[in-house]
Design a protein around this motif. Structure first.
Motif, PDB file in Angstrom:
ATOM      1  N   ARG A 205     -17.942  58.838   3.961  1.00 49.32           N
ATOM      2  CA  ARG A 205     -19.034  58.382   4.823  1.00 49.32           C
ATOM      3  C   ARG A 205     -19.407  56.935   4.522  1.00 49.32           C
ATOM      4  O   ARG A 205     -19.757  56.169   5.417  1.00 49.32           O
ATOM      5  N   ALA A 206     -19.311  56.565   3.230  1.00 51.26           N
ATOM      6  CA  ALA A 206     -19.693  55.210   2.832  1.00 51.26           C
ATOM      7  C   ALA A 206     -18.642  54.167   3.207  1.00 51.26           C
ATOM      8  O   ALA A 206     -18.909  52.969   3.076  1.00 51.26           O
ATOM      9  N   GLY A 207     -17.473  54.600   3.658  1.00 46.20           N
ATOM     10  CA  GLY A 207     -16.436  53.667   4.091  1.00 46.20           C
ATOM     11  C   GLY A 207     -16.382  53.518   5.596  1.00 46.20           C
ATOM     12  O   GLY A 207     -15.339  53.126   6.143  1.00 46.20           O
ATOM     13  N   ALA A 208     -17.500  53.799   6.263  1.00 46.56           N
ATOM     14  CA  ALA A 208     -17.575  53.686   7.724  1.00 46.56           C
ATOM     15  C   ALA A 208     -17.374  52.233   8.159  1.00 46.56           C
ATOM     16  O   ALA A 208     -17.539  51.307   7.354  1.00 46.56           O
ATOM     17  N   PRO A 209     -17.025  51.994   9.429  1.00 46.40           N
ATOM     18  CA  PRO A 209     -16.762  50.621   9.896  1.00 46.40           C
ATOM     19  C   PRO A 209     -17.894  49.644   9.609  1.00 46.40           C
ATOM     20  O   PRO A 209     -17.638  48.482   9.281  1.00 46.40           O
ATOM     21  N   ALA A 210     -19.151  50.095   9.722  1.00 46.26           N
ATOM     22  CA  ALA A 210     -20.264  49.173   9.478  1.00 46.26           C
ATOM     23  C   ALA A 210     -20.267  48.687   8.031  1.00 46.26           C
ATOM     24  O   ALA A 210     -20.524  47.510   7.750  1.00 46.26           O
ATOM     25  N   ALA A 211     -19.967  49.593   7.082  1.00 44.33           N
ATOM     26  CA  ALA A 211     -19.918  49.197   5.676  1.00 44.33           C
ATOM     27  C   ALA A 211     -18.747  48.256   5.424  1.00 44.33           C
ATOM     28  O   ALA A 211     -18.867  47.281   4.659  1.00 44.33           O
ATOM     29  N   MET A 212     -17.607  48.523   6.040  1.00 43.58           N
ATOM     30  CA  MET A 212     -16.456  47.644   5.859  1.00 43.58           C
ATOM     31  C   MET A 212     -16.745  46.253   6.411  1.00 43.58           C
ATOM     32  O   MET A 212     -16.367  45.237   5.808  1.00 43.58           O
TER      33      MET A 212
END
Length: 429
Positions: A205-212
């Motif tokens: 979940r923490a590697g979602a596009p927004a985080a990237m």
């Protein structure tokens, strides 16, 4: 596009066929970082976490110690598992607990520190992740120095207090006491697997596009700055160290101030106008996960600018923003930075760790309390590392790789580090 964690899980599940093949356990993003670090090392060396304790001579029974260490490894899968990479996929392979307790002897003119530095430098990657070394030291061998050494892929700094406590408790049992039962071992194995899968779910979940996108923009300018290693003269230990104790405010020094102090050190080490990758451990256990050893903190990257010092409020604000994305696994963060145009390979030019003095229980074996000691001069990973222990006073320490940084430059950086925290002039040793 699938996240790094999703891709890892898919590859791991193809390895874990359930058809009677040897059991393989998944690894977290934090453990994958250590697999990456090992892969980038020309000699394939793992990161090691050693603890050193001095006991009065003759008070450590090697037979009881071996039995205690193997009981500990039987109960905790990560302490008896080898980090392996199959078809490009890191995993842990559990084996029977075989924790070696190696007796070492000082040669002519040697002390225990020299002997243990050599033992750690010769650590074979394919072996038990937990190993113990025992050597007599001092006049007429007045003390037994015990080294409890772990592969960093098996634990983080916050796990050490628990390992010390459980090793001491196991030692107090009779040397012939039975190891954990098969049902206990199976339960711990299942708990470890479940905890890691919960952690990987959180990382996915923490590697979602927004985080990237966040990390790509945040680390676009990051570049490693350390020069190529240079040969050391014969007899020179691989690392230098400096330390100072200073008064501390009752609530301790805020973390952003420590980051600012590391920025001051990096400016001396690498010059102005760079953005240096500084790492620090952060995070927590996912809800519902069992408190297993081996499921530990992520390494977060702080882009440390070595130009004009930003206002403390700006450093704090940027750090708080980073914490909103701190669960993104390290390899995904590296991927995001490179996709955004950074040439960063994933190596860290600096590392900051912070501990609480209350989390340092002594090792007690058979009612005898060991005195924790430091052994400097060991090989370190990366150009420099800062450790801070918060308590009634601030214990500030820096080590550096002498093949990458000259002593005089590193000592000047330590002075800048301490000065940024409003310290008196530190002593260097």
């Amino acid at each position: 596009m699938l996240s790094i964690t999703s891709q890892y899980l898919a590859r791991y599940r193809r390895l874990d066929t359930g058809d009677g093949a040897p059991v393989l356990l998944p690894v977290t993003g934090a453990q994958r970082r250590f697999a990456l670090v090992r892969a980038m090392d020309p000699a394939g060396r793992p990161d090691l976490v050693p603890m050193f304790f001095a006991f009065p001579r003759g008070t450590v029974d090697p037979v009881r110690l071996t039995a205690a260490a193997n009981r500990l490894a039987a109960l905790h899968p990560v302490l008896r598992s080898h980090l392996t990479v199959l078809r490009g996929t890191p995993a842990l392979r559990p084996e029977e607990p075989r924790v070696p307790v190696t007796r070492l002897a000082c040669g002519s003119g040697e002390d225990a520190a020299a002997v243990l530095r050599r033992a750690l430098a010769g650590w074979a990657p394919q072996g038990a992740p937990l190993r113990l070394f025992l050597v007599q030291d001092g006049p007429q061998g007045a003390e037994d120095v015990l080294a409890v050494v772990l592969d960093h892929a098996a634990c983080d700094g916050q796990s050490l207090a628990r390992i010390v406590a459980e090793l001491g408790a196991a030692y107090d049992e009779d040397a012939g006491a039975e190891r954990p039962s098969a049902s206990e071992v199976a339960a711990e194995l299942a708990a470890y697997r479940d905890a890691v899968l919960l952690q990987l779910d959180a990382e996915e979940r923490a590697g979602a596009p927004a985080a990237m996108a966040y990390w790509g923009e945040r680390l676009r300018a990051v570049r490693e700055q350390a020069a190529a290693p240079r040969p050391l003269s014969a007899g020179t230990t691989p690392s230098g160290a400096a330390a100072v104790r200073i008064p501390a405010p009752p609530a301790g020094v805020p973390f952003p101030e420590l980051l600012g102090a590391c920025r001051a050190a990096a400016a001396v080490l690498f010059g102005a106008g760079h953005v240096v990758p500084l790492g620090y451990p952060w995070g927590g256990r996912p809800p519902g996960a069992a408190p297993v050893l081996g499921c530990f903190l992520n390494t977060v990257v702080f882009p440390t600018a070595t130009g004009d010092a930003p206002a403390p409020s700006a450093t704090a604000e940027a750090w708080w923003d980073d914490l909103d994305h701190a669960a993104t696994p390290f390899d995904a963060v590296v991927h995001a930075a490179r996709a955004a145009g950074s040439g960063w390979t994933g190596r860290l030019d600096g590392m900051l760790t912070v501990d609480d003095a209350r989390r340092h229980p002594p090792l007690r074996l058979g009612g005898v309390t060991g005195r924790e000691i430091r052994i400097d001069g060991r090989a370190v990973r990366g150009p420099f590392a800062v450790s801070v222990t918060q308590g009634p006073e601030l214990q500030l320490r820096m080590v550096w790789d002498r093949a990458l940084l000259p002593d005089d430059t590193a000592e000047s950086a330590f002075t800048a580090l301490a000065g940024a925290l409003r310290t008196p002039a530190p002593t260097v040793g």
